[in-house]
Design a protein around this motif. Structure first.
Motif, mmCIF file in Angstrom:
data_model
loop_
_atom_site.group_PDB
_atom_site.id
_atom_site.type_symbol
_atom_site.label_atom_id
_atom_site.label_comp_id
_atom_site.label_asym_id
_atom_site.label_seq_id
_atom_site.Cartn_x
_atom_site.Cartn_y
_atom_site.Cartn_z
ATOM 1 N N ARG A 1 0.830 -1.217 0.000
ATOM 2 C CA ARG A 1 0.000 0.000 0.000
ATOM 3 C C ARG A 1 0.860 1.260 0.000
ATOM 4 N NH1 ARG A 1 -1.945 0.864 4.754
ATOM 5 N NH2 ARG A 1 -2.293 -1.344 5.120
ATOM 6 N N ARG A 2 1.917 1.256 0.808
ATOM 7 C CA ARG A 2 2.800 2.425 0.895
ATOM 8 C C ARG A 2 3.591 2.613 -0.404
ATOM 9 N NH1 ARG A 2 0.453 5.588 3.045
ATOM 10 N NH2 ARG A 2 2.230 6.837 2.427
ATOM 11 N N LEU A 3 4.027 1.522 -1.012
ATOM 12 C CA LEU A 3 4.734 1.620 -2.300
ATOM 13 C C LEU A 3 3.802 2.202 -3.362
ATOM 14 C CD1 LEU A 3 6.657 -1.773 -2.340
ATOM 15 C CD2 LEU A 3 7.686 0.511 -2.199
ATOM 16 N N ALA A 4 2.556 1.733 -3.381
ATOM 17 C CA ALA A 4 1.581 2.236 -4.347
ATOM 18 C C ALA A 4 1.269 3.709 -4.118
ATOM 19 C CB ALA A 4 0.303 1.407 -4.283
ATOM 20 N N ALA A 5 1.374 4.153 -2.872
ATOM 21 C CA ALA A 5 1.132 5.562 -2.544
ATOM 22 C C ALA A 5 2.320 6.449 -2.928
ATOM 23 C CB ALA A 5 0.820 5.708 -1.058
ATOM 24 N N GLY A 6 3.422 5.827 -3.362
ATOM 25 C CA GLY A 6 4.568 6.605 -3.818
ATOM 26 C C GLY A 6 5.755 6.632 -2.873
ATOM 27 N N ASP A 7 5.653 5.938 -1.746
ATOM 28 C CA ASP A 7 6.798 5.881 -0.835
ATOM 29 C C ASP A 7 7.955 5.145 -1.508
ATOM 30 O OD1 ASP A 7 5.164 7.026 1.049
ATOM 31 O OD2 ASP A 7 5.343 5.420 2.516
ATOM 32 N N SER A 8 9.162 5.519 -1.157
ATOM 33 C CA SER A 8 10.326 4.746 -1.592
ATOM 34 C C SER A 8 10.282 3.388 -0.900
ATOM 35 C CB SER A 8 11.617 5.472 -1.212
ATOM 36 O OG SER A 8 11.780 5.464 0.202
ATOM 37 N N VAL A 9 11.048 2.441 -1.394
ATOM 38 C CA VAL A 9 11.084 1.127 -0.752
ATOM 39 C C VAL A 9 11.551 1.268 0.689
ATOM 40 C CG1 VAL A 9 12.171 -1.156 -0.787
ATOM 41 C CG2 VAL A 9 11.383 -0.118 -2.921
#
Length: 149
Positions: free
Chosen positions: A135-143
């Motif tokens: 979810r966080r990756l899809a929201a644009g967070d870096s790995v």
């Protein structure tokens, strides 16, 4: 972000209780995901060579000697060698006992590895962690930021 999600069905091993929820969370996250459920060592090698994956994500059983695929365990050495020969930025090992496998991949392949360190993590916690990370990756967070959260 292009993700190869390896979540093999292996009739010789017990079904992971939350793996279907983990798969759905990753697939439905909005990320570009290719899901592989029936994968052996040969197919994994072919899949890895087909694209420049950002993340290769394993949702499977694991041991200190390798990761379960559909037809058995791929050895740590074979997996690390495979990953060394392709372009992968990150490997996620959502498996039990993956710290030794992760260390070998990190040493041999030019990629960062996220793994389960403790054998004490429960199946539901593993699913929730994977779901949140996707979810966080899809929201644009870096790995790195998704992993921290």
């Amino acid at each position: 972000m292009l993700i190869l999600l390896v979540a093999p069905k292996n009739k010789a091993l017990p079904v992971l209780p939350w793996v279907d929820q983990e798969i759905q969370a990753i697939v439905n996250s909005g990320l570009q995901v290719q899901l592989e459920r029936d994968v052996n060592e040969r197919l994994l090698s072919e899949l890895l060579g087909r694209r420049a994956w950002n993340i290769v994500w394993f949702a499977s059983h694991g041991t200190d000697t390798g990761v379960a695929l559909s037809d058995g365990i791929i050895s740590t050495e074979a997996l690390a060698s495979m990953l060394r020969s392709v372009s992968v930025k990150y490997v996620i090992l959502n498996t039990c006992e993956s710290v030794h496998v992760a260390a070998a991949i990190s040493e041999e392949a030019d990629c960062d590895v996220i793994c389960t360190i403790s054998t004490e993590i429960g199946e539901k916690q593993a699913w929730l962690t994977a779901s949140n990370m996707a979810r966080r990756l899809a929201a644009g967070d870096s790995v790195f930021d998704a992993f921290k959260r």
